[in-house]
Design a protein around this motif. Sequence first.
Motif, PDB file in Angstrom:
ATOM      1  N   MET A  21       1.540   0.520  -5.136  1.00  0.00           N
ATOM      2  CA  MET A  21       2.756   1.197  -5.099  1.00  0.00           C
ATOM      3  C   MET A  21       3.040   2.149  -5.846  1.00  0.00           C
ATOM      4  SD  MET A  21       4.001  -0.978  -3.137  1.00  0.00           S
ATOM      5  CE  MET A  21       5.523  -0.467  -3.102  1.00  0.00           C
ATOM      6  N   THR A  22       2.245   2.791  -6.865  1.00  0.00           N
ATOM      7  CA  THR A  22       2.378   4.016  -7.613  1.00  0.00           C
ATOM      8  C   THR A  22       2.107   5.249  -6.757  1.00  0.00           C
ATOM      9  OG1 THR A  22       0.524   4.066  -8.780  1.00  0.00           O
ATOM     10  CG2 THR A  22       2.094   2.809  -9.956  1.00  0.00           C
ATOM     11  N   THR A  23       1.283   5.042  -5.735  1.00  0.00           N
ATOM     12  CA  THR A  23       0.986   6.117  -4.772  1.00  0.00           C
ATOM     13  C   THR A  23       1.969   6.344  -3.710  1.00  0.00           C
ATOM     14  OG1 THR A  23      -0.258   4.839  -3.386  1.00  0.00           O
ATOM     15  CG2 THR A  23      -1.511   5.538  -5.393  1.00  0.00           C
ATOM     16  N   LEU A  24       2.869   5.534  -3.687  1.00  0.00           N
ATOM     17  CA  LEU A  24       4.016   5.631  -2.592  1.00  0.00           C
ATOM     18  C   LEU A  24       5.157   6.230  -3.033  1.00  0.00           C
ATOM     19  CD1 LEU A  24       3.521   2.131  -0.965  1.00  0.00           C
ATOM     20  CD2 LEU A  24       2.261   4.470  -0.442  1.00  0.00           C
ATOM     21  N   ALA A  25       5.756   7.248  -2.225  1.00  0.00           N
ATOM     22  CA  ALA A  25       7.138   7.753  -2.392  1.00  0.00           C
ATOM     23  C   ALA A  25       8.009   6.786  -2.290  1.00  0.00           C
ATOM     24  CB  ALA A  25       7.422   8.953  -1.470  1.00  0.00           C
ATOM     25  N   PRO A  26       9.171   6.792  -3.027  1.00  0.00           N
ATOM     26  CA  PRO A  26      10.154   5.731  -2.868  1.00  0.00           C
ATOM     27  C   PRO A  26      10.634   5.570  -1.387  1.00  0.00           C
ATOM     28  CG  PRO A  26      10.727   7.153  -4.645  1.00  0.00           C
ATOM     29  CD  PRO A  26       9.436   7.873  -3.939  1.00  0.00           C
ATOM     30  N   ASP A  27      10.723   6.293  -0.496  1.00  0.00           N
ATOM     31  CA  ASP A  27      11.075   6.316   0.996  1.00  0.00           C
ATOM     32  C   ASP A  27       9.881   6.152   1.742  1.00  0.00           C
ATOM     33  OD1 ASP A  27      10.154   8.874   0.387  1.00  0.00           O
ATOM     34  OD2 ASP A  27      11.619   9.898   1.832  1.00  0.00           O
ATOM     35  N   ALA A  28       8.696   5.755   1.057  1.00  0.00           N
ATOM     36  CA  ALA A  28       7.384   5.747   2.192  1.00  0.00           C
ATOM     37  C   ALA A  28       7.796   4.601   3.188  1.00  0.00           C
ATOM     38  CB  ALA A  28       6.253   5.102   1.260  1.00  0.00           C
ATOM     39  N   GLU A  29       7.002   4.962   4.336  1.00  0.00           N
ATOM     40  CA  GLU A  29       7.248   3.829   5.484  1.00  0.00           C
ATOM     41  C   GLU A  29       5.767   3.854   5.932  1.00  0.00           C
ATOM     42  OE1 GLU A  29      10.016   6.295   7.735  1.00  0.00           O
ATOM     43  OE2 GLU A  29       8.491   6.981   9.183  1.00  0.00           O
ATOM     44  N   LEU A  30       5.666   2.473   6.676  1.00  0.00           N
ATOM     45  CA  LEU A  30       4.254   2.164   7.343  1.00  0.00           C
ATOM     46  C   LEU A  30       4.601   1.706   8.939  1.00  0.00           C
ATOM     47  CD1 LEU A  30       1.254   0.422   6.064  1.00  0.00           C
ATOM     48  CD2 LEU A  30       2.300  -0.215   8.112  1.00  0.00           C
ATOM     49  N   THR A  31       4.317   2.412   9.864  1.00  0.00           N
ATOM     50  CA  THR A  31       4.261   1.942  11.037  1.00  0.00           C
ATOM     51  C   THR A  31       3.114   0.540  11.522  1.00  0.00           C
ATOM     52  OG1 THR A  31       5.102   3.785  11.849  1.00  0.00           O
ATOM     53  CG2 THR A  31       4.471   2.641  13.723  1.00  0.00           C
ATOM     54  N   SER A  32       3.727  -0.411  12.057  1.00  0.00           N
ATOM     55  CA  SER A  32       2.823  -1.634  12.309  1.00  0.00           C
ATOM     56  C   SER A  32       1.741  -1.142  13.135  1.00  0.00           C
ATOM     57  CB  SER A  32       3.699  -2.702  12.726  1.00  0.00           C
ATOM     58  OG  SER A  32       2.960  -3.621  13.356  1.00  0.00           O
ATOM     59  N   PRO A  33       0.215  -1.354  12.964  1.00  0.00           N
ATOM     60  CA  PRO A  33      -0.624  -1.383  13.779  1.00  0.00           C
ATOM     61  C   PRO A  33      -0.732  -2.397  14.821  1.00  0.00           C
ATOM     62  CG  PRO A  33      -1.484  -2.020  11.937  1.00  0.00           C
ATOM     63  CD  PRO A  33       0.003  -1.869  11.624  1.00  0.00           C
ATOM     64  N   VAL A  34       0.132  -3.464  14.600  1.00  0.00           N
ATOM     65  CA  VAL A  34       0.145  -4.714  15.607  1.00  0.00           C
ATOM     66  C   VAL A  34       1.054  -4.350  16.744  1.00  0.00           C
ATOM     67  CG1 VAL A  34       0.485  -7.158  15.844  1.00  0.00           C
ATOM     68  CG2 VAL A  34      -0.518  -6.229  13.748  1.00  0.00           C
ATOM     69  N   SER A  35       2.372  -3.930  16.287  1.00  0.00           N
ATOM     70  CA  SER A  35       3.484  -3.980  17.273  1.00  0.00           C
ATOM     71  C   SER A  35       3.450  -2.499  17.926  1.00  0.00           C
ATOM     72  CB  SER A  35       4.916  -4.476  16.583  1.00  0.00           C
ATOM     73  OG  SER A  35       5.179  -3.560  15.927  1.00  0.00           O
ATOM     74  N   GLY A  36       3.445  -1.506  16.645  1.00  0.00           N
ATOM     75  CA  GLY A  36       3.682  -0.021  16.963  1.00  0.00           C
ATOM     76  C   GLY A  36       5.120   0.248  17.064  1.00  0.00           C
ATOM     77  N   ARG A  37       6.018  -0.914  16.908  1.00  0.00           N
ATOM     78  CA  ARG A  37       7.295  -0.328  16.899  1.00  0.00           C
ATOM     79  C   ARG A  37       7.918  -0.850  15.413  1.00  0.00           C
ATOM     80  NH1 ARG A  37      10.803  -1.527  21.634  1.00  0.00           N
ATOM     81  NH2 ARG A  37      10.002   0.054  22.961  1.00  0.00           N
ATOM     82  N   LEU A  38       7.436  -1.842  14.854  1.00  0.00           N
ATOM     83  CA  LEU A  38       7.967  -2.215  13.470  1.00  0.00           C
ATOM     84  C   LEU A  38       7.624  -1.132  12.352  1.00  0.00           C
ATOM     85  CD1 LEU A  38       6.759  -6.054  13.206  1.00  0.00           C
ATOM     86  CD2 LEU A  38       9.112  -5.287  13.829  1.00  0.00           C
ATOM     87  N   ILE A  39       8.749  -0.851  11.835  1.00  0.00           N
ATOM     88  CA  ILE A  39       8.390   0.348  10.761  1.00  0.00           C
ATOM     89  C   ILE A  39       8.914  -0.299   9.430  1.00  0.00           C
ATOM     90  CG2 ILE A  39       8.978   2.834   9.872  1.00  0.00           C
ATOM     91  CD1 ILE A  39       9.388   3.447  13.021  1.00  0.00           C
ATOM     92  N   PHE A  40       7.931  -0.323   8.418  1.00  0.00           N
ATOM     93  CA  PHE A  40       8.462  -0.970   7.269  1.00  0.00           C
ATOM     94  C   PHE A  40       8.697   0.200   6.254  1.00  0.00           C
ATOM     95  CE2 PHE A  40       5.978  -3.982   9.556  1.00  0.00           C
ATOM     96  CZ  PHE A  40       6.463  -5.062   8.968  1.00  0.00           C
ATOM     97  N   ARG A  41       9.766   0.097   5.566  1.00  0.00           N
ATOM     98  CA  ARG A  41      10.224   1.173   4.831  1.00  0.00           C
ATOM     99  C   ARG A  41      10.429   0.730   3.169  1.00  0.00           C
ATOM    100  NH1 ARG A  41      12.743   2.351   9.712  1.00  0.00           N
ATOM    101  NH2 ARG A  41      12.228   4.295  10.350  1.00  0.00           N
ATOM    102  N   GLY A  42      10.270   1.665   2.497  1.00  0.00           N
ATOM    103  CA  GLY A  42      10.873   1.594   0.949  1.00  0.00           C
ATOM    104  C   GLY A  42       9.900   0.370   0.113  1.00  0.00           C
ATOM    105  N   HIS A  43       9.778   0.822  -1.079  1.00  0.00           N
ATOM    106  CA  HIS A  43       9.113   0.072  -1.794  1.00  0.00           C
ATOM    107  C   HIS A  43       9.073  -1.547  -1.908  1.00  0.00           C
ATOM    108  CE1 HIS A  43       7.256   3.080  -5.219  1.00  0.00           C
ATOM    109  NE2 HIS A  43       7.415   3.566  -3.941  1.00  0.00           N
TER     110      HIS A  43
END
Length: 136
Positions: A21-43
């Motif tokens: 978590m210390t490597t991630l910016a506060p507004d970091a986001e990850l796009t799901s490799p499973v759905s390609g549509r879900l975007i997870f945001r924030g710590h």
Amino acid sequence: MSDVVAKFREATEAADIDALMTTLAPDAELTSPVSGRLIFRGHDDLRILLTAAYGSLSHLRWTEHIGDGTRRVLLAEATIGGFRMTEAMILELAADGRIRRLNPYLRPWLPLSLLAVKLGPRLLRHPGVMRRAARG
């Protein structure tokens, strides 16, 4: 900037979510490799997702680090349920050097499907995380 990528690699290989978590910016986001549509945001949401994801993998080892600018590519091998999986992770770095965006690409299909099956129940315990990710 490369120090954060090295810390990310070490943290994920050790499944050390606090260090990750210390490597991630506060507004970091990850796009799901499973759905390609879900975007997870924030710590908060990323902590839940990454805890479930890296807690499901075994023997994660990053094998390549490509790039030296604000966009990096990491290649990895891992196992899940006895199946070998490979990953390409595209990282985009923020101006402060922390990771702003994570785009994982996983293969082959069978281990990816198994990961999805393992993540589903863990994430459904947090319906707000899933609702926010579905907003894209």
